[in-house]
Design an enzyme around this catalytic site. Structure first.
Site, mmCIF file in Angstrom:
data_model
loop_
_atom_site.group_PDB
_atom_site.id
_atom_site.type_symbol
_atom_site.label_atom_id
_atom_site.label_comp_id
_atom_site.label_asym_id
_atom_site.label_seq_id
_atom_site.Cartn_x
_atom_site.Cartn_y
_atom_site.Cartn_z
ATOM 1 N N GLU A 131 3.104 -7.049 -6.707
ATOM 2 C CA GLU A 131 1.796 -6.713 -7.275
ATOM 3 C C GLU A 131 1.679 -5.225 -7.588
ATOM 4 O O GLU A 131 0.965 -4.837 -8.515
ATOM 5 C CB GLU A 131 0.668 -7.146 -6.347
ATOM 6 C CG GLU A 131 0.474 -8.664 -6.260
ATOM 7 C CD GLU A 131 1.352 -9.329 -5.213
ATOM 8 O OE1 GLU A 131 2.224 -8.633 -4.628
ATOM 9 O OE2 GLU A 131 1.174 -10.535 -4.960
ATOM 10 N N PHE B 241 -7.355 -17.662 6.163
ATOM 11 C CA PHE B 241 -6.002 -17.374 5.712
ATOM 12 C C PHE B 241 -6.042 -16.534 4.431
ATOM 13 O O PHE B 241 -6.711 -16.877 3.472
ATOM 14 C CB PHE B 241 -5.241 -18.690 5.451
ATOM 15 C CG PHE B 241 -3.834 -18.439 4.938
ATOM 16 C CD1 PHE B 241 -2.897 -17.794 5.737
ATOM 17 C CD2 PHE B 241 -3.476 -18.829 3.659
ATOM 18 C CE1 PHE B 241 -1.612 -17.552 5.267
ATOM 19 C CE2 PHE B 241 -2.191 -18.586 3.177
ATOM 20 C CZ PHE B 241 -1.258 -17.942 3.987
ATOM 21 N N GLN B 242 -5.338 -15.424 4.451
ATOM 22 C CA GLN B 242 -5.260 -14.487 3.342
ATOM 23 C C GLN B 242 -6.614 -13.930 2.898
ATOM 24 O O GLN B 242 -6.808 -13.586 1.745
ATOM 25 C CB GLN B 242 -4.504 -15.096 2.150
ATOM 26 C CG GLN B 242 -3.031 -15.303 2.500
ATOM 27 C CD GLN B 242 -2.158 -15.628 1.296
ATOM 28 O OE1 GLN B 242 -2.630 -16.197 0.313
ATOM 29 N NE2 GLN B 242 -0.896 -15.249 1.380
ATOM 30 N N LYS C 214 -12.614 -18.415 -4.658
ATOM 31 C CA LYS C 214 -11.966 -19.592 -5.235
ATOM 32 C C LYS C 214 -12.996 -20.643 -5.659
ATOM 33 O O LYS C 214 -12.816 -21.309 -6.680
ATOM 34 C CB LYS C 214 -10.982 -20.174 -4.211
ATOM 35 C CG LYS C 214 -9.923 -21.060 -4.848
ATOM 36 C CD LYS C 214 -8.823 -21.404 -3.855
ATOM 37 C CE LYS C 214 -7.812 -22.350 -4.479
ATOM 38 N NZ LYS C 214 -6.734 -22.703 -3.533
ATOM 39 N N MET D 178 12.995 16.516 -4.467
ATOM 40 C CA MET D 178 11.877 17.444 -4.387
ATOM 41 C C MET D 178 11.576 17.815 -2.943
ATOM 42 O O MET D 178 11.261 18.963 -2.630
ATOM 43 C CB MET D 178 10.646 16.832 -5.068
ATOM 44 C CG MET D 178 9.478 17.770 -5.146
ATOM 45 S SD MET D 178 9.893 19.320 -5.958
ATOM 46 C CE MET D 178 9.533 18.908 -7.663
HETATM 47 C C1 LIG Z 1 5.263 6.726 -2.489
HETATM 48 C C2 LIG Z 1 5.661 8.130 -2.189
HETATM 49 N N1 LIG Z 1 6.241 8.438 -1.020
HETATM 50 C C3 LIG Z 1 6.625 9.702 -0.758
HETATM 51 C C4 LIG Z 1 6.425 10.692 -1.681
HETATM 52 C C5 LIG Z 1 6.850 12.135 -1.374
HETATM 53 N N2 LIG Z 1 7.871 12.578 -2.327
HETATM 54 C C6 LIG Z 1 7.575 13.328 -3.417
HETATM 55 S S1 LIG Z 1 8.906 13.638 -4.357
HETATM 56 C C7 LIG Z 1 9.923 12.823 -3.314
HETATM 57 C C8 LIG Z 1 11.384 12.723 -3.581
HETATM 58 C C9 LIG Z 1 11.694 11.873 -4.745
HETATM 59 O O1 LIG Z 1 13.065 11.636 -4.752
HETATM 60 P P1 LIG Z 1 13.746 11.028 -6.023
HETATM 61 O O2 LIG Z 1 13.020 9.834 -6.472
HETATM 62 O O3 LIG Z 1 15.192 10.845 -5.751
HETATM 63 O O4 LIG Z 1 13.530 12.153 -7.113
HETATM 64 P P2 LIG Z 1 14.149 13.637 -7.179
HETATM 65 O O5 LIG Z 1 13.156 14.563 -6.587
HETATM 66 O O6 LIG Z 1 15.418 13.620 -6.405
HETATM 67 O O7 LIG Z 1 14.351 13.876 -8.609
HETATM 68 C C10 LIG Z 1 9.207 12.306 -2.233
HETATM 69 C C11 LIG Z 1 9.800 11.564 -1.110
HETATM 70 C C12 LIG Z 1 5.794 10.330 -2.879
HETATM 71 N N3 LIG Z 1 5.504 11.225 -3.817
HETATM 72 N N4 LIG Z 1 5.444 9.039 -3.124
#
Ligand SMILES: Cc1ncc(C[n+]2csc(CCOP(=O)(O)OP(=O)(O)O)c2C)c(N)n1
Ligand SMILES: [Mg+2]
Lengths: 587, 176
Positions: free
Chosen positions: A77, A139-140, A189, A502
């Site tokens: 979803e 349920f749900q 529902k 990042m």
């Molecule tokens: C759902 C979610 N969880 C955690 C984060 C924190 N976060 C921001 S950037 C990042 C790293 C992303 O890694 P990747 O997808 O490999 O991209 P890169 O920075 O390596 O290009 C994280 C963990 C986020 N933005 N969203």
């Protein structure tokens, strides 16, 4: 308790200026058929969703209405919500997602929150347990109206079939009007099964809701005077320009006034990248010149943007020297973060159109030269090594450069969240508006793959390229199944640095290189894509890159390209969080 | 605009939708603003509700909060006022053992002097009701507390503003 709860979500139909004319002819149908009929009346051609017990009657109707409305089964979803967002972002139309009660509904929440903070028009329809079971922990059963309240522009629970047309009409109206946003409608529902006399009338107004305030001519004139007298004016525009479809008006304003114009991430693509007055991106990883010169300008003109902290850095040292003019449709944004001197409320298509007439022609050549000088510094210190690297490892920047060449800047770029996102926003070339689809406000990893599906399905004639990190890709990788089943010809580029890049960058810069849980051992992404019968290729050497990108863009079907990039590259420039825009770092 | 923390009364005119309470209280909760009291009732206009919310915040905060409240689809209009701009009151009730009425004649004096109303009296207990400013109610509670109070309850503030809040005009305008 139960009775009270049902009542608490009951709306006052008297207050709506819709469905009042009884003249429209009626037809006796069930609530679930009415839902589909309402969607068709609202011009919905595609919706994304996932079935389950509490929404099954609606799916049964979808089966009957095949050919009139296309339901796309995503694999989660969350994927449905993001796909609906991608659809909305590229088309400007309302995206629609559907899910069952309980876990189906809660799985939508991240997408809804993302749409709320990025002002994306969405209507989410969730099934709910029959009304006699509400409040019984059936349920749900989950209180999705309660859960989604803080992240929706509006939400409502329907317990009677006869309310469906009025509520859905209102839902679409609220989602798309004014500052757009997500709306969730939860339908029990029993209401889906009930028969009633159906008729549909679009909602055209709600008395307690003013979508767009009227433009005040006085404040508009004051704004124009400030701009006309400014020596160093700077425009920063945001997504409001795109949502308000005011791209032409903005362009005319910029060209007449000669004011350098910068953009926020969500504003990207409203004015072509190559436009001579476009001075680049503001914010944490934005361009050097517009960030630095924010603290040099004498008049700062914010248009359809909300001074997010990722844009302003430390507010106490943000544009303190400047008079601030703020054009926005949402009165609550005025003075929220930055104190304005002149606020021009209203739809920016209208206000910019009026502003144009009041502006004097100017070119601000010396001022533009300051932007050019700082660009040269950024080019030498950052851009050159990003786009034309001399080291062995591939950079994310050169992949973007190659995509620009192959798509001629005509693609819609759907990016996920992380370093690759910042690189994509910095270096992607945009000729067309609504081309930068990314999760800005919420920063939702996992956004891009499903959003790209929605974008490509909404605009099949456009090239849609998803730029995703190896981390975020794995957050909604299951949507490859949707791409395969629906034959959606999206191009997927994973920039694999084997890191949550990042976060690793922050660990390097601010946590003494303690790489806690950011390194990833990744699966064979090419094999996974091939498992879904998607053409796939991996690039590890610079010599292979151009051909691989060309092959991908030339492909008529979906295509997966993994590019193994340098593991520990950083994105610069950077305004460390909490620092001043003046303290932007180039290394 | 003042950055000093004051007691402010926020008045919100809304459509008659109880689900709205969640949305409005969430606006305060997100910003860690404690709601001192909240009262909702029918307003002077048929089918329009009025919330009276009392908070201790700065005017700068109040302006932002009111903006966020007005942004809610079912909110017609919101305002904030300080104590000088409103006429306000609270009410309270006391339940006290009936014996005390006879054993402690002082109580009768307190009732008389404080303009407190006797709502009901029976063999076991009697109930007092008073409305007024917070300090008056507090003084009364302290006086009666000496003798023992079975139950005490105080309502939130209700307030009307000295200035007009032209909701009817506003609604008429929207209609046109
Ligand atoms: C759902 C979610 N969880 C955690 C984060 C924190 N976060 C921001 S950037 C990042 C790293 C992303 O890694 P990747 O997808 O490999 O991209 P890169 O920075 O390596 O290009 C994280 C963990 C986020 N933005 N969203
Ligand atoms: Mg990565």
């Amino acid at each position: 308790m139960r009775m009270q709860k049902v009542k608490s979500y009951k709306m006052n139909t008297e207050t709506m200026e819709t469905n009042k004319t009884a003249a429209t002819k009626t037809e006796r149908i069930t609530g679930c058929e009415a839902i589909i009929r309402c969607l068709i009346e609202e011009g919905v051609d595609i919706l994304y969703g996932y079935p389950g017990g509490a929404i099954m009657p609606v799916y049964d109707e979808l089966f009957k209405y095949q050919g009139k409305i296309h339901h796309v089964l995503t694999r989660h979803e969350q994927g449905a919500a993001h796909a609906a967002q991608g659809y909305a972002r590229i088309s400007g139309k309302v995206g629609v997602a559907m899910a069952t009660s309980g876990p189906g509904a809660t799985n939508l929440v991240t997408g809804i929150a993302d749409a709320q903070i990025d002002s994306t028009p969405l209507v989410c329809i969730t099934g709910q347990v029959p009304s006699h079971l509400l409040g019984s922990d059936a349920f749900q059963e989950t209180d999705i109206v309660g859960i989604s309240t803080p992240v929706t522009k509006w939400n409502h629970q329907v317990t009677k079939a006869e309310d469906i047309p009025v509520v859905l009409a209102k839902a679409f109206y609220i989602a798309r009007s004014g500052r757009p946003g997500p709306v969730l409608i939860d339908i029990t529902k029993d209401a889906q099964f009930q028969e009633f006399d159906f008729s549909y009338k679009k909602c055209t107004g709600i008395r307690s809701y003013t979508p767009a305030p009227k433009v005040n001519i006085e404040s508009l004139k004051t704004a124009a005077e400030l701009i006309n007298n400014a020596k160093k004016p700077l425009i920063v525009w945001g997504q409001g320009v795109i949502l308000g479809e005011a791209e032409e008006e903005l362009k005319a304003v910029i060209e007449k006034s000669g004011v350098p114009a910068a953009w926020t991430i969500l504003g990207a693509s409203a004015i072509p990248t190559s436009h001579p007055l476009n001075v680049g991106m503001v914010g944490m990883h934005g361009n050097y010149a517009p960030n630095k010169l924010t603290n040099e300008c004498d008049v700062l003109i914010a248009i359809g943007m909300r001074f997010d902290d990722r844009v302003t850095g430390d507010l106490n040292t943000y544009a303190k020297q400047a008079k601030v003019i703020h054009f926005d449709i949402d009165p609550a944004e005025i003075d929220k973060n930055v104190k304005t001197d002149v606020a021009v409320l209203g739809d920016c298509k209208e206000s910019l159109g009026l502003l144009l007439k009041e502006l004097n022609a100017n070119s601000h050549e010396d001022w533009h030269q300051e932007f050019k000088d700082l660009y040269e510094i950024e080019y030498e210190k950052v851009i050159k090594s990003d786009l034309l690297p001399e080291k062995e490892g591939l950079t994310m920047g050169e992949v973007l450069k190659e995509i620009n060449i192959q798509t001629k800047g005509n693609a819609a770029i759907v990016s996920d969240v992380g370093q690759h996102q910042m690189i994509a926003c910095r270096y992607a070339e945009f000729n067309k508006t609504k081309s930068n689809i990314t999760s800005g406000g919420l920063g939702t990893m996992g956004f891009a793959l499903p959003a790209a599906i929605g974008a490509k399905m909404a605009k099949p004639e456009r090239e849609v390229v998803a730029i995703i990190g190896d981390g975020g890709y794995q957050m909604n990788i299951q949507e490859l199944g949707t791409i395969f089943q629906q034959e959606v010809p999206v191009k997927i580029v994973v920039l694999n640095n084997e890191f949550l890049g990042m976060v690793r960058q922050w660990q390097q810069l601010f946590f003494d290189k303690r790489y806690a849980s950011t390194e990833m051992t990744n699966p064979d992404f090419v094999t996974i894509a091939k498992g879904y019968h998607i053409d796939a290729k991996r690039v590890v050497k610079r010599e292979e890159l151009a051909d691989a990108v060309q092959e991908m863009i030339a492909s008529k079907s979906s295509y997966f390209l993994e590019v193994c990039v340098e593991k520990e590259d950083n994105v610069f420039p950077m305004i460390p969080s909490g620092a001043s825009v003046s303290d932007i770092r180039l290394s | 605009m003042s950055e000093e923390i004051k007691t402010l009364t926020i008045s919100v005119y809304t459509e008659n939708n109880i689900g709205l309470l969640n949305r409005i209280s969430a606006i305060f909760q997100r910003r860690h603003i404690n709601i001192e009291s909240l009262t909702t009732s029918q307003s002077e206009i048929e089918n329009v509700n009025r919330f009276v919310i009392v908070v201790n915040i700065t005017e700068i905060q109040a302006k932002k909060i009111v903006g966020q409240i007005e942004k809610q689809v079912e909110v017609i209009k919101a305002y904030y006022h300080d104590d000088h701009e409103t006429i306000y009151t609270e009410s309270c009730m006391f339940k006290i053992k009936s014996d005390l009425l006879f054993d402690e004649p002082q109580i009768q004096n307190i009732i008389k002097e404080s303009n407190t109303r006797i709502v009901t009296v029976n063999r076991e207990f009697f109930v007092l009701e008073k409305s007024g400013r917070r300090h008056e109610i507090e003084a009364l509670r302290k006086e009666l507390n000496v003798f023992g109070i079975m139950q005490f309850v105080r309502s939130g503030r209700i307030a009307v503003t000295k200035d007009e809040m032209k909701i009817t005009e506003l609604l008429a305008q929207i209609k046109n």
